[in-house]
Design a protein around this motif. Structure first.
Motif, PDB file in Angstrom:
ATOM      1  N   GLY A 184       0.787  -1.224   0.000  1.00 33.91           N
ATOM      2  CA  GLY A 184       0.000   0.000   0.000  1.00 33.91           C
ATOM      3  C   GLY A 184       0.813   1.264   0.000  1.00 33.91           C
ATOM      4  N   SER A 185       2.141   1.217  -0.236  1.00 31.39           N
ATOM      5  CA  SER A 185       2.974   2.420  -0.233  1.00 31.39           C
ATOM      6  C   SER A 185       4.207   2.155  -1.079  1.00 31.39           C
ATOM      7  N   GLU A 186       4.727   3.231  -1.677  1.00 34.03           N
ATOM      8  CA  GLU A 186       5.944   3.113  -2.462  1.00 34.03           C
ATOM      9  C   GLU A 186       7.190   3.050  -1.569  1.00 34.03           C
ATOM     10  N   ASP A 187       7.037   3.335  -0.255  1.00 36.61           N
ATOM     11  CA  ASP A 187       8.190   3.350   0.658  1.00 36.61           C
ATOM     12  C   ASP A 187       8.466   1.983   1.262  1.00 36.61           C
ATOM     13  N   ILE A 188       7.530   1.050   1.043  1.00 36.48           N
ATOM     14  CA  ILE A 188       7.702  -0.280   1.648  1.00 36.48           C
ATOM     15  C   ILE A 188       7.818  -1.304   0.531  1.00 36.48           C
ATOM     16  N   HIS A 189       8.841  -2.155   0.622  1.00 36.31           N
ATOM     17  CA  HIS A 189       9.086  -3.189  -0.366  1.00 36.31           C
ATOM     18  C   HIS A 189       9.104  -4.518   0.376  1.00 36.31           C
ATOM     19  N   LEU A 190       8.331  -5.517  -0.184  1.00 33.55           N
ATOM     20  CA  LEU A 190       8.094  -6.771   0.530  1.00 33.55           C
ATOM     21  C   LEU A 190       8.534  -7.943  -0.321  1.00 33.55           C
ATOM     22  N   ALA A 191       9.203  -8.920   0.326  1.00 34.34           N
ATOM     23  CA  ALA A 191       9.565 -10.183  -0.308  1.00 34.34           C
ATOM     24  C   ALA A 191       9.151 -11.313   0.618  1.00 34.34           C
ATOM     25  N   ILE A 192       8.669 -12.431   0.018  1.00 35.73           N
ATOM     26  CA  ILE A 192       8.190 -13.564   0.818  1.00 35.73           C
ATOM     27  C   ILE A 192       9.116 -14.750   0.568  1.00 35.73           C
ATOM     28  N   PHE A 193       9.543 -15.396   1.665  1.00 36.14           N
ATOM     29  CA  PHE A 193      10.420 -16.564   1.607  1.00 36.14           C
ATOM     30  C   PHE A 193       9.693 -17.734   2.247  1.00 36.14           C
ATOM     31  N   GLU A 194       9.961 -18.925   1.699  1.00 33.01           N
ATOM     32  CA  GLU A 194       9.463 -20.150   2.300  1.00 33.01           C
ATOM     33  C   GLU A 194      10.654 -21.082   2.498  1.00 33.01           C
ATOM     34  N   LYS A 195      11.024 -21.279   3.780  1.00 33.21           N
ATOM     35  CA  LYS A 195      12.186 -22.102   4.140  1.00 33.21           C
ATOM     36  C   LYS A 195      13.444 -21.628   3.415  1.00 33.21           C
ATOM     37  N   GLY A 196      13.654 -20.303   3.435  1.00 34.62           N
ATOM     38  CA  GLY A 196      14.857 -19.737   2.850  1.00 34.62           C
ATOM     39  C   GLY A 196      14.809 -19.557   1.355  1.00 34.62           C
ATOM     40  N   LYS A 197      13.715 -19.914   0.702  1.00 36.08           N
ATOM     41  CA  LYS A 197      13.596 -19.791  -0.743  1.00 36.08           C
ATOM     42  C   LYS A 197      12.647 -18.640  -1.077  1.00 36.08           C
ATOM     43  N   LEU A 198      13.108 -17.754  -2.015  1.00 28.48           N
ATOM     44  CA  LEU A 198      12.301 -16.604  -2.406  1.00 28.48           C
ATOM     45  C   LEU A 198      11.090 -17.085  -3.210  1.00 28.48           C
ATOM     46  N   ILE A 199       9.889 -16.677  -2.735  1.00 29.56           N
ATOM     47  CA  ILE A 199       8.635 -17.092  -3.392  1.00 29.56           C
ATOM     48  C   ILE A 199       8.080 -15.974  -4.245  1.00 29.56           C
ATOM     49  N   SER A 200       8.072 -14.745  -3.670  1.00 31.33           N
ATOM     50  CA  SER A 200       7.475 -13.638  -4.405  1.00 31.33           C
ATOM     51  C   SER A 200       7.992 -12.340  -3.826  1.00 31.33           C
ATOM     52  N   PHE A 201       7.871 -11.236  -4.574  1.00 33.83           N
ATOM     53  CA  PHE A 201       8.305  -9.926  -4.102  1.00 33.83           C
ATOM     54  C   PHE A 201       7.376  -8.881  -4.694  1.00 33.83           C
ATOM     55  N   SER A 202       7.434  -7.666  -4.115  1.00 36.54           N
ATOM     56  CA  SER A 202       6.453  -6.637  -4.469  1.00 36.54           C
ATOM     57  C   SER A 202       6.866  -5.807  -5.663  1.00 36.54           C
ATOM     58  N   ASP A 203       8.193  -5.589  -5.849  1.00 39.86           N
ATOM     59  CA  ASP A 203       8.619  -4.689  -6.932  1.00 39.86           C
ATOM     60  C   ASP A 203      10.065  -5.001  -7.270  1.00 39.86           C
ATOM     61  N   PRO A 204      10.563  -4.422  -8.388  1.00 37.62           N
ATOM     62  CA  PRO A 204      11.949  -4.701  -8.818  1.00 37.62           C
ATOM     63  C   PRO A 204      13.008  -4.175  -7.842  1.00 37.62           C
ATOM     64  N   THR A 205      12.664  -3.164  -7.026  1.00 41.87           N
ATOM     65  CA  THR A 205      13.685  -2.591  -6.118  1.00 41.87           C
ATOM     66  C   THR A 205      14.198  -3.637  -5.153  1.00 41.87           C
TER      67      THR A 205
END
Length: 793
Positions: A184-205
């Protein structure tokens, strides 16, 4: 360091310490203020993700209910379960429904749990999903949902049963758009990991920042700069609350560039304020210290220059402690001036008193030193430190502890005494050697030495001029000498005790007779080894009333080249530095003197230097070295034996083996007429005569043998026995007493002595000797009864 520098140092160090404490506290407060809201924002994103999933689940469940109420859609799905062509023909219709509800997953499964058709990927079907829990729930007629990772990635999936026996699965993939919606904001960037493996992220930054970094490298909160911006990095674990078994972690990058700028400005303002405060304090300290230093300098100058007018130097109007010190100084200066006026007179009076006292002390000291000097003069003729003959060389050292100067003459006094004299006993010359140590220091010890030397000198002089006294054996003479000295010193009732070593040396045979009255042991130096000669003290010091009336006389044989050392307690009473103690201690090692004798090689002067170098000698020191037949002094020509003498010896030996004692006596007697130097001939003739009961000849030959070999105690008994048989009781008694002096517990001799006292009518000696004999026999029987071994006969 000056007083001003000390003030600056104390104030500066305290201010720096205060600033350092404030800075550390401020840093911790700022970090806590910055971290708490950022961690709260990260936690809110986690909660938002869960809420969004819950909303999606509710939307999908509404969709399923709509499908159940929509006959067209339900007919397509149920009929298509048996004909994939129907599903393919209505693909656009179903995709429209997916787009309307924002779905990205729509699958049809047969009753075995195999994928029959995928609307989002029509070409992909046939895989088995019967093992999934939500598939099993749908096959059993229940609606189920879960968050799981599939071919399309992480997504929310919901299953529902179909009336034709199959089931349908719909869901929403958690993609970038979904995550971006959560942040909900350009100041926050989120990435999701499952057991140390990257699953998804919010933006290229955040994708670009993660790059090849490993999850373990990103653990914990941290701050960093990336692409010109300042970020706060933190991780939040996802709480699925039963929706899934997945262990998800959220990694959030929060842009805090504006916060960083604000914090930096805050640090700048705080630093400027601290610098201003620090400078102000130092300036005030400088003004304060200058005022104090100037006042102290003025007071110091006034003290160094008492002739100056203090009112022009010291500020007398100050109301602080320095002003009080100035007033005290002025009063003290006045007192000093008043005192100075009378000081010279007082000094003259005190000097006169001290001079009178010093004069009295000098007079007393001169009188005392006069007494000391007179005593030392009296002691000089009693001491002898040197003797030399063809076979014996004696050297002595006498160092008294108390030294003094009387009328520019140096001298010393003490309790040690050394005496060397010559006497004659039974026509044979003996050397009398005495070393004594009287109790006490200086005049007390000197008094004891004076008594000891006087009495001993009288005994020696009496022996030298009296033929009666010369008719004594060495043992008898030593016993009488000891008894007379003991009788003199016992009258002092224990206030004057003397340790002494008294010796008689037979220079011809090397026999050394000695009595030790609790004096340090004699030391024998033979073959470069030193050892004690008399390890026991059978007698106490002269003057003890409990001393025995029958002193033990020791007899030792000196060999050519032997050295005997006699010394007082000063040789052992050395104050040495103990490596295990900080304080000096008294030497307690009696073997130290033995090591010094060996190190000195028997040289008396070197021995004294070694003792002095070991530490401080705390007592009077007296040393005697007796050298018997030094190697260079005994190089005599080899004695030749005549053929006739050898022939007579051979005849005597042959006849003795045959048992013909008369011819043996005749041959040995003729041999003695030629050469009487062999003591073995006298010994054999004495034995033959005694066995033949010719007691007069046995006594004659035994006495001749003992004159050459005085150490044979057995033949002392034989000669006494022979004299008793010839009724020469008094001479027999003399030899028996001689043996008793050497062996006081010889039972055979004691029985013989009892008989002699009975024959001579000496009832007192008869009774006392019987008492001693009974006590020895009783002790011997007790030891025999208590012994576990058989007695030796």
């Amino acid at each position: 360091m000056s007083f001003r520098q000390k003030i600056f140092l104390i104030l500066g160090a305290s201010q720096l310490l205060l600033v350092l404490i404030l800075a550390i506290t401020f840093i911790q407060m700022i970090d806590r203020v910055k971290n708490e809201p950022q961690d709260k924002r990260a936690l809110d994103r986690s909660l938002e993700f869960r809420k969004e999933l819950k909303h999606k689940e509710e939307v999908i469940r509404l969709l399923l209910k709509e499908i159940e109420r929509n006959q067209k859609t339900l007919s397509i799905l149920e009929n298509g379960l048996h004909n994939r062509g129907i599903l393919q023909a209505n693909l656009d219709y179903i995709k429209g429904i997916m787009s309307q509800y924002g779905l990205s997953i729509f699958e049809i499964h047969d009753r075995t749990g195999h994928v029959f058709f995928r609307f989002h990927r029509p070409a992909d079907y046939g895989d088995d999903k019967s093992g999934q829990k939500i598939v099993q729930e749908a096959l059993q007629g229940r609606i189920a949902s879960t968050l799981e990772i599939g071919h399309s990635g992480l997504g929310l999936r919901v299953t529902a049963p179909l009336r034709g026996g199959g089931l349908m699965m719909v869901g929403q993939v958690v993609d970038d758009k979904f995550i971006h919606t959560i942040t909900g904001s350009e100041d926050i960037h989120l990435a999701i990991f499952e057991k140390g493996k990257l699953i998804s992220f919010s933006d290229p930054t955040i994708s670009k920042y993660l790059g090849d970094r490993k999850p373990e490298d990103l653990s914990g909160a941290s701050r960093f700069t990336f692409e010109g911006k300042h970020f706060y990095l933190t991780q939040v674990p996802y709480e699925n609350q039963g929706l899934s078994n997945l262990k998800l972690d959220f990694l959030l990058m929060i842009d805090e560039t504006e916060l960083y700028e604000s914090t930096r400005n805050l640090w700048l303002y705080c630093g400027l304020i601290a610098l201003a405060v620090f400078g102000g304090i130092l300036f005030a300290s400088y003004r304060f210290s200058r005022d104090i230093i100037n006042a102290v300098k003025a007071l110091n100058f006034a003290m160094k220059n008492p002739a100056e007018d203090e009112s022009t130097i010291v500020d007398l109007h100050r109301s602080d402690e320095l002003g009080e010190m100035a007033e005290v100084f002025i009063h003290m200066k006045k007192d000093l001036l008043d005192h100075q006026m009378f000081l010279e007179k007082k000094v003259e009076e005190k000097t006169k008193e001290l001079q009178e006292t010093l004069t009295d002390l000098r007079a007393l000291k001169e009188k005392q030193d006069g007494d000391y000097y007179l005593t030392s003069l009296l002691l000089r003729p009693l001491a002898t430190l040197k003797y030399e003959s063809n076979s014996t060389k004696i050297r002595g050292i006498l160092r008294q502890k108390k030294t003094f100067v009387f009328r520019k003459k140096e001298s010393d006094i003490g309790g040690d005494l050394v005496s060397i004299s010559e006497i004659v006993l039974y026509g044979k010359k003996y050397l009398v050697i005495m070393n004594s140590d009287a109790m006490g220091k200086s005049i007390q010890g000197a008094g004891g030495a004076l008594v000891m030397g006087t009495v001993f000198k009288a005994i020696v002089s009496r022996t030298q001029i009296s033929r009666t006294n010369q008719k004594k054996t060495p043992e008898k003479w030593l016993k009488d000498c000891y008894t007379e000295l003991q009788n003199v010193f016992v009258t002092f009732d224990g206030t004057m005790l003397v340790s002494a070593m008294i010796c008689l040396l037979d220079e011809e045979t090397g026999a050394l007779y000695s009595i030790n009255a609790e004096h340090p042991n004699m030391v024998l130096y033979r073959d470069r080894k030193a050892s004690f000669v008399d390890p026991d003290f059978p007698l106490r010091k002269l003057g003890f009333s409990e001393n025995t009336s029958e002193p033990l006389v020791r007899v030792d044989k000196l060999e050519a080249g032997d050295l005997i050392f006699i010394g007082s307690d000063g040789r052992d009473d050395i104050i040495i530095q103990d490596p295990n103690s900080a304080e000096p201690v008294m030497n307690e090692d009696e073997n130290l003197f033995l090591r010094f004798v060996e190190l000195s090689g028997g040289n008396l002067e070197d021995l004294e230097r070694l003792i002095s170098a070991a530490g401080e000698i705390s007592d009077d020191l007296s040393l005697l070295s007796i050298s018997y037949k030094e190697v260079e002094a005994i190089s005599s020509p080899i004695k030749t034996v005549s053929e006739e003498y050898s022939r007579l010896l051979q005849i005597g030996i042959k006849e003795y083996k045959k048992g013909n004692t008369e011819k043996t006596k005749e041959a040995f007697a003729q041999a003695l007429a030629i050469d009487d130097s062999d003591p073995a001939l006298y010994k054999q003739l004495a034995r033959i005569s005694i066995n033949a009961k010719e007691y007069d000849m046995g006594a004659k030959y035994s006495e001749a043998y003992l004159s050459k070999i005085p150490f044979d105690n057995e033949y002392i008994f034989y000669i006494s026995y022979c004299l008793r048989k010839t009724k020469d009781y008094w001479k027999s008694l003399e030899f028996s007493e001689k043996l008793r002096s050497r062996e006081p517990e010889n039972i055979r001799n004691l029985k013989h002595l009892v008989a002699l006292y009975r024959l001579t009518g000496n009832r007192m000696k008869f009774k006392s000797t019987i008492t001693v004999l009974k006590a020895i026999l009783a002790a011997t029987d007790s030891e025999t009864n208590n012994s576990s071994e058989p007695a030796l006969v």
